[in-house]
Scaffold this motif. Structure first.
Motif, PDB file in Angstrom:
ATOM      1  N   THR A  10       0.848  -1.187   0.000  1.00 36.94           N
ATOM      2  CA  THR A  10       0.000   0.000   0.000  1.00 36.94           C
ATOM      3  C   THR A  10       0.885   1.238   0.000  1.00 36.94           C
ATOM      4  O   THR A  10       2.005   1.220   0.512  1.00 36.94           O
ATOM      5  CB  THR A  10      -0.944   0.052   1.210  1.00 36.94           C
ATOM      6  OG1 THR A  10      -0.150   0.057   2.405  1.00 36.94           O
ATOM      7  CG2 THR A  10      -1.882  -1.127   1.241  1.00 36.94           C
ATOM      8  N   VAL A  12       0.433   5.711   0.072  1.00 38.49           N
ATOM      9  CA  VAL A  12      -0.329   6.957   0.041  1.00 38.49           C
ATOM     10  C   VAL A  12       0.657   8.064  -0.307  1.00 38.49           C
ATOM     11  O   VAL A  12       1.639   8.268   0.417  1.00 38.49           O
ATOM     12  CB  VAL A  12      -1.013   7.246   1.397  1.00 38.49           C
ATOM     13  CG1 VAL A  12      -1.795   8.552   1.316  1.00 38.49           C
ATOM     14  CG2 VAL A  12      -1.932   6.093   1.781  1.00 38.49           C
ATOM     15  N   LEU A  83      -4.196  12.866  -9.138  1.00 37.30           N
ATOM     16  CA  LEU A  83      -5.263  12.204  -8.380  1.00 37.30           C
ATOM     17  C   LEU A  83      -5.785  10.982  -9.135  1.00 37.30           C
ATOM     18  O   LEU A  83      -6.105   9.946  -8.540  1.00 37.30           O
ATOM     19  CB  LEU A  83      -6.408  13.176  -8.101  1.00 37.30           C
ATOM     20  CG  LEU A  83      -6.176  14.226  -7.020  1.00 37.30           C
ATOM     21  CD1 LEU A  83      -7.354  15.196  -6.984  1.00 37.30           C
ATOM     22  CD2 LEU A  83      -5.972  13.584  -5.653  1.00 37.30           C
ATOM     23  N   ASP A  85      -4.301   8.900 -10.792  1.00 44.28           N
ATOM     24  CA  ASP A  85      -3.398   7.742 -10.763  1.00 44.28           C
ATOM     25  C   ASP A  85      -3.736   6.774  -9.633  1.00 44.28           C
ATOM     26  O   ASP A  85      -3.170   5.685  -9.561  1.00 44.28           O
ATOM     27  CB  ASP A  85      -1.946   8.209 -10.625  1.00 44.28           C
ATOM     28  CG  ASP A  85      -1.436   8.936 -11.858  1.00 44.28           C
ATOM     29  OD1 ASP A  85      -0.664   9.897 -11.708  1.00 44.28           O
ATOM     30  OD2 ASP A  85      -1.835   8.537 -12.980  1.00 44.28           O
ATOM     31  N   SER A  86      -4.646   7.155  -8.762  1.00 47.62           N
ATOM     32  CA  SER A  86      -5.046   6.261  -7.677  1.00 47.62           C
ATOM     33  C   SER A  86      -5.641   4.979  -8.254  1.00 47.62           C
ATOM     34  O   SER A  86      -6.354   5.012  -9.266  1.00 47.62           O
ATOM     35  CB  SER A  86      -6.081   6.939  -6.784  1.00 47.62           C
ATOM     36  OG  SER A  86      -5.520   8.030  -6.091  1.00 47.62           O
ATOM     37  N   ARG A 111      -1.829  -1.080  -3.620  1.00 46.53           N
ATOM     38  CA  ARG A 111      -2.938  -0.123  -3.533  1.00 46.53           C
ATOM     39  C   ARG A 111      -2.352   1.272  -3.405  1.00 46.53           C
ATOM     40  O   ARG A 111      -1.716   1.588  -2.405  1.00 46.53           O
ATOM     41  CB  ARG A 111      -3.794  -0.439  -2.310  1.00 46.53           C
ATOM     42  CG  ARG A 111      -4.925   0.559  -2.046  1.00 46.53           C
ATOM     43  CD  ARG A 111      -6.076   0.358  -2.979  1.00 46.53           C
ATOM     44  NE  ARG A 111      -6.635  -0.979  -2.899  1.00 46.53           N
ATOM     45  CZ  ARG A 111      -7.491  -1.483  -3.780  1.00 46.53           C
ATOM     46  NH1 ARG A 111      -7.871  -0.759  -4.816  1.00 46.53           N
ATOM     47  NH2 ARG A 111      -7.957  -2.702  -3.633  1.00 46.53           N
ATOM     48  N   LEU A 112      -2.529   2.101  -4.436  1.00 42.08           N
ATOM     49  CA  LEU A 112      -1.997   3.470  -4.442  1.00 42.08           C
ATOM     50  C   LEU A 112      -3.130   4.466  -4.250  1.00 42.08           C
ATOM     51  O   LEU A 112      -4.114   4.448  -4.990  1.00 42.08           O
ATOM     52  CB  LEU A 112      -1.281   3.759  -5.755  1.00 42.08           C
ATOM     53  CG  LEU A 112      -0.847   5.220  -5.978  1.00 42.08           C
ATOM     54  CD1 LEU A 112       0.225   5.622  -4.970  1.00 42.08           C
ATOM     55  CD2 LEU A 112      -0.346   5.421  -7.413  1.00 42.08           C
ATOM     56  N   THR A 113      -2.981   5.318  -3.270  1.00 49.25           N
ATOM     57  CA  THR A 113      -3.924   6.414  -3.041  1.00 49.25           C
ATOM     58  C   THR A 113      -3.166   7.714  -3.176  1.00 49.25           C
ATOM     59  O   THR A 113      -2.192   7.951  -2.451  1.00 49.25           O
ATOM     60  CB  THR A 113      -4.563   6.332  -1.648  1.00 49.25           C
ATOM     61  OG1 THR A 113      -5.200   5.058  -1.501  1.00 49.25           O
ATOM     62  CG2 THR A 113      -5.587   7.440  -1.463  1.00 49.25           C
ATOM     63  N   VAL A 114      -3.609   8.543  -4.101  1.00 52.07           N
ATOM     64  CA  VAL A 114      -2.993   9.854  -4.298  1.00 52.07           C
ATOM     65  C   VAL A 114      -3.892  10.891  -3.646  1.00 52.07           C
ATOM     66  O   VAL A 114      -5.090  10.975  -3.942  1.00 52.07           O
ATOM     67  CB  VAL A 114      -2.798  10.162  -5.791  1.00 52.07           C
ATOM     68  CG1 VAL A 114      -2.099  11.515  -5.964  1.00 52.07           C
ATOM     69  CG2 VAL A 114      -1.977   9.064  -6.459  1.00 52.07           C
ATOM     70  N   THR A 115      -3.333  11.654  -2.733  1.00 49.05           N
ATOM     71  CA  THR A 115      -4.149  12.604  -1.958  1.00 49.05           C
ATOM     72  C   THR A 115      -3.852  14.054  -2.320  1.00 49.05           C
ATOM     73  O   THR A 115      -2.821  14.354  -2.929  1.00 49.05           O
ATOM     74  CB  THR A 115      -3.896  12.403  -0.466  1.00 49.05           C
ATOM     75  OG1 THR A 115      -2.505  12.646  -0.197  1.00 49.05           O
ATOM     76  CG2 THR A 115      -4.232  10.987  -0.020  1.00 49.05           C
TER      77      THR A 115
END
Lengths: 115, 114
Positions: A10, A12, A83, A85-86, A111-115
């Motif tokens: 994961t 972020v 964003l 790219d999430s 799991r990639l989350t772009v904030t």
């Protein structure tokens, strides 16, 4: 036996930051390698594939790039994340086509989350 | 563009019932494959059927292929709660080199109620 590793599991990251996801395969030589992205509740979108060292085919224009510096290593990168790219990034490998069909073997995903 | 299109998008059945999932595609293929994905995990290959085959079995799985209709079905018999997952069909055009890739459908979400 063959195994495929992906890391990190994961991630972020803030918008505008760089990205590097790594995938390595053990127990096979000269595999075909693939990067997919899966948005939430959606199918798989093929991003890049490689049939050999330094050989990269891009499926869709985007903010990402891929490299294959070694036979069993595949890296997905970005200089500046967006964003959009999430998502869930999956690496896969298959044996080179020999007329008998090619199953693909997937890693556990990042799991990639772009904030 | 997506080659395989699965149908239905979601399926909910009772444990012990059979689950049938369908896949249609548009262009000629060398083989068609079915994969399973548990939530948050990578895909797992289930079965491959070649273009010259019409039916194939593997344990509780039965796959059919109709190349004239460009369609395939995956049947899971005597379903179990552990079969709950997303199922994807993928078509292989049989290319080599730069054409070496599978095209995946959007997937079917199967829920098996205990």
């Amino acid at each position: 036996s063959q195994t495929i590793h992906q890391w990190p599991a994961t991630l972020v990251q803030p918008v505008g930051s760089p990205l590097s996801l790594e995938c390595t395969v053990e127990g096979t030589s000269n595999p075909n390698l693939y990067w997919y992205r899966q948005a939430a509740g959606r199918g798989l979108q093929l991003l890049f594939y490689s049939v050999g060292i330094g050989q990269i085919s891009s499926e869709v224009p985007q903010n990402l790039s891929a490299s294959r510096p070694q036979d069993r290593q595949f890296i997905l990168s970005s200089k500046k994340l967006l964003l959009s790219d999430s998502g869930f990034y999956l690496c896969a490998w298959s044996v080179p086509y020999a007329g008998g069909g090619r199953e693909q073997y997937f890693g556990p995903g990042t799991r990639l989350t772009v904030t | 563009s997506q080659q395989g299109e699965e149908d239905p998008q979601a399926l909910s059945i009772q444990e012990g019932e059979n689950a049938t999932m369908n896949c249609s595609y548009k262009t000629s293929i060398n083989n068609l494959q079915w994969y399973r994905q548990n939530s948050g995990r990578g895909l797992v290959h289930l079965i491959l059927i070649r273009s010259n085959e019409r039916e194939k079995h593997s344990g509780r799985l039965r796959v059919t292929l109709d190349t004239s209709k460009k369609s395939s079905s995956l049947l899971i018999t005597a379903s179990r709660a552990a079969d709950t997952a997303s199922y994807f069909c993928a078509t292989d055009g049989g290319g080599t080199g730069a054409n070496s890739k599978l095209t995946f459908g959007k997937g079917i979400t199967l829920s098996v109620r205990p």
